[in-house]
Design a protein around this motif. Structure first.
Motif, mmCIF file in Angstrom:
data_model
loop_
_atom_site.group_PDB
_atom_site.id
_atom_site.type_symbol
_atom_site.label_atom_id
_atom_site.label_comp_id
_atom_site.label_asym_id
_atom_site.label_seq_id
_atom_site.Cartn_x
_atom_site.Cartn_y
_atom_site.Cartn_z
ATOM 1 N N PRO A 159 50.583 91.398 52.383
ATOM 2 C CA PRO A 159 50.492 90.009 51.927
ATOM 3 C C PRO A 159 51.846 89.378 51.637
ATOM 4 O O PRO A 159 52.773 90.031 51.153
ATOM 5 C CB PRO A 159 49.644 90.105 50.652
ATOM 6 N N VAL A 160 51.944 88.082 51.936
ATOM 7 C CA VAL A 160 53.152 87.292 51.684
ATOM 8 C C VAL A 160 52.732 86.000 50.989
ATOM 9 O O VAL A 160 51.704 85.407 51.342
ATOM 10 C CB VAL A 160 53.886 86.955 52.997
ATOM 11 N N VAL A 161 53.526 85.571 50.018
ATOM 12 C CA VAL A 161 53.303 84.281 49.361
ATOM 13 C C VAL A 161 54.525 83.406 49.605
ATOM 14 O O VAL A 161 55.660 83.832 49.381
ATOM 15 C CB VAL A 161 53.069 84.448 47.850
ATOM 16 N N VAL A 162 54.298 82.196 50.093
ATOM 17 C CA VAL A 162 55.371 81.231 50.327
ATOM 18 C C VAL A 162 55.234 80.093 49.329
ATOM 19 O O VAL A 162 54.206 79.403 49.304
ATOM 20 C CB VAL A 162 55.326 80.676 51.767
ATOM 21 N N LEU A 163 56.252 79.905 48.489
ATOM 22 C CA LEU A 163 56.337 78.728 47.630
ATOM 23 C C LEU A 163 57.137 77.697 48.412
ATOM 24 O O LEU A 163 58.364 77.797 48.518
ATOM 25 C CB LEU A 163 57.028 79.058 46.306
ATOM 26 N N GLY A 164 56.455 76.725 49.001
ATOM 27 C CA GLY A 164 57.116 75.742 49.854
ATOM 28 C C GLY A 164 56.790 74.336 49.415
ATOM 29 O O GLY A 164 55.623 73.953 49.366
ATOM 30 N N ALA A 165 57.827 73.562 49.097
ATOM 31 C CA ALA A 165 57.580 72.227 48.557
ATOM 32 C C ALA A 165 58.069 71.115 49.464
ATOM 33 O O ALA A 165 57.826 69.940 49.180
ATOM 34 C CB ALA A 165 58.246 72.101 47.183
ATOM 35 N N GLU A 203 45.591 83.795 62.563
ATOM 36 C CA GLU A 203 45.928 85.209 62.387
ATOM 37 C C GLU A 203 46.562 85.489 61.022
ATOM 38 O O GLU A 203 46.655 86.649 60.605
ATOM 39 C CB GLU A 203 46.880 85.669 63.490
ATOM 40 N N LEU A 204 46.987 84.445 60.323
ATOM 41 C CA LEU A 204 47.734 84.649 59.078
ATOM 42 C C LEU A 204 46.796 84.790 57.881
ATOM 43 O O LEU A 204 46.882 84.045 56.902
ATOM 44 C CB LEU A 204 48.718 83.495 58.868
ATOM 45 N N THR A 205 45.914 85.752 57.946
ATOM 46 C CA THR A 205 44.986 85.994 56.838
ATOM 47 C C THR A 205 45.670 86.678 55.666
ATOM 48 O O THR A 205 45.079 86.827 54.596
ATOM 49 C CB THR A 205 43.813 86.865 57.320
ATOM 50 N N ASN A 206 46.918 87.089 55.851
ATOM 51 C CA ASN A 206 47.670 87.769 54.797
ATOM 52 C C ASN A 206 48.796 86.913 54.241
ATOM 53 O O ASN A 206 49.623 87.421 53.482
ATOM 54 C CB ASN A 206 48.276 89.074 55.354
ATOM 55 N N LEU A 207 48.852 85.621 54.625
ATOM 56 C CA LEU A 207 49.925 84.750 54.166
ATOM 57 C C LEU A 207 49.322 83.614 53.343
ATOM 58 O O LEU A 207 48.404 82.925 53.791
ATOM 59 C CB LEU A 207 50.711 84.189 55.352
ATOM 60 N N TYR A 208 49.861 83.429 52.149
ATOM 61 C CA TYR A 208 49.321 82.446 51.206
ATOM 62 C C TYR A 208 50.398 81.413 50.869
ATOM 63 O O TYR A 208 51.570 81.761 50.694
ATOM 64 C CB TYR A 208 48.834 83.143 49.936
ATOM 65 N N LEU A 209 50.006 80.139 50.805
ATOM 66 C CA LEU A 209 50.935 79.043 50.553
ATOM 67 C C LEU A 209 50.674 78.425 49.190
ATOM 68 O O LEU A 209 49.539 78.057 48.874
ATOM 69 C CB LEU A 209 50.789 77.964 51.628
ATOM 70 N N ALA A 210 51.733 78.307 48.385
ATOM 71 C CA ALA A 210 51.679 77.554 47.135
ATOM 72 C C ALA A 210 52.535 76.316 47.357
ATOM 73 O O ALA A 210 53.765 76.385 47.291
ATOM 74 C CB ALA A 210 52.204 78.395 45.974
ATOM 75 N N HIS A 211 51.885 75.188 47.677
ATOM 76 C CA HIS A 211 52.607 73.989 48.099
ATOM 77 C C HIS A 211 52.743 73.029 46.936
ATOM 78 O O HIS A 211 51.753 72.647 46.312
ATOM 79 C CB HIS A 211 51.864 73.310 49.254
#
Length: 266
Positions: free
Chosen positions: A70-76, A101-109
């Motif tokens: 899993p990966v979490v991206v804090l992207g604003a 395909e990105l079922t393991n990538l989560y975005l906190a926008h």
């Protein structure tokens, strides 16, 4: 002699003799296209606007999510739709079908202050909920409220980020550059505490070319060799966004202090 020693969270006190048999092999590489990121590493990536630093960091997020966990991206910056389109293009560019395909990538926008109690609590919830192997923060300015040139303010922010590496989670911190000197060369913006905190620091500079490309130089590597200077090309097309890196300058061999003295005395 074994003694009980009171400590603080994140602080370990040991006897040096107990470290003799510790495995000093570098941590596993999670990503190595343009920038190199290892498990539980603190990585700072900086450059001017439109230098392709975000594209490289997001390509890292995609690769790690597809291959390691899993990966979490804090992207604003930009809209959530635009961020999703870029991520989908990066998946297709490496031969995948798309963002599905990105079922393991989560975005906190959205921007928030990671130094605040609420921001610190959100960081803890991210760890507990998603158990990521990588967190990407892009850009630092959207998650830091304070004076960038203040070592005190920046150090508080960095201590918040340290909760992730201490839990075995790598962090990519994307930041802006400032121009310095008569030749207007680039340097990491803000306090030098950022450079001191990072295990690896990469400078990204946009090149003038028909195909969007940049030069990546590793300025710091803690406990490992510095990688050579690389040129990264980003090819945007119907097949997605292909990111290709070529090493154009081998790593300089380290020179001992004794050899340097002898060279001066010749």
């Amino acid at each position: 002699m074994n003694r009980s020693f009171p400590s603080l969270p994140g602080v370990t006190v040991v006897c040096a003799a107990d470290l003799v048999d510790v495995d000093l092999t570098p941590a596993k590489i999670l990503f190595d296209v343009g920038i190199r990121v290892r498990e539980a590493q603190r990585v700072a990536v900086y450059g001017a606007p439109a230098s392709l630093k975000t594209t490289i960091a997001l390509r890292g997020a995609v690769d790690v999510a597809l291959q390691h966990g899993p990966v979490v991206v804090l992207g604003a910056e930009g809209t959530l739709t635009a961020l999703g389109a870029r991520l989908g293009g990066l998946v297709r560019g490496r031969g995948g079908k798309g963002i599905q395909e990105l079922t393991n990538l989560y975005l906190a926008h959205g921007a928030f202050d990671l130094r605040s109690d609420e921001g610190h609590a959100l960081g803890e919830r991210i760890t507990d909920t998603f158990e990521p192997v990588l967190v990407v923060i892009d850009p630092m300015a959207s998650y830091f409220v304070g004076e960038e040139n203040s070592a005190t303010d920046v150090s508080v922010f960095l201590r918040t980020l340290d909760a992730w590496p201490l839990a075995g989670i790598a962090v990519i911190l994307v930041h802006h550059a400032r121009k310095v000197g008569e030749n207007r060369s680039q340097d990491l913006r803000g306090s030098s505490a950022i450079r001191g905190w990072a295990d690896a620091v990469f400078q990204v500079t946009r090149r003038d070319a028909a195909v969007p490309s940049c030069e990546v130089v590793q300025e710091k590597a803690r406990d490992e060799e510095v990688v050579g200077r690389r040129v990264v090309r980003c090819i945007f097309g119907d097949e997605g966004i292909r990111v290709e890196a070529t090493e154009v300058e081998a790593r300089a061999e380290p020179v001992s202090t004794t050899k340097l003295v002898l060279q001066v005395l010749r």
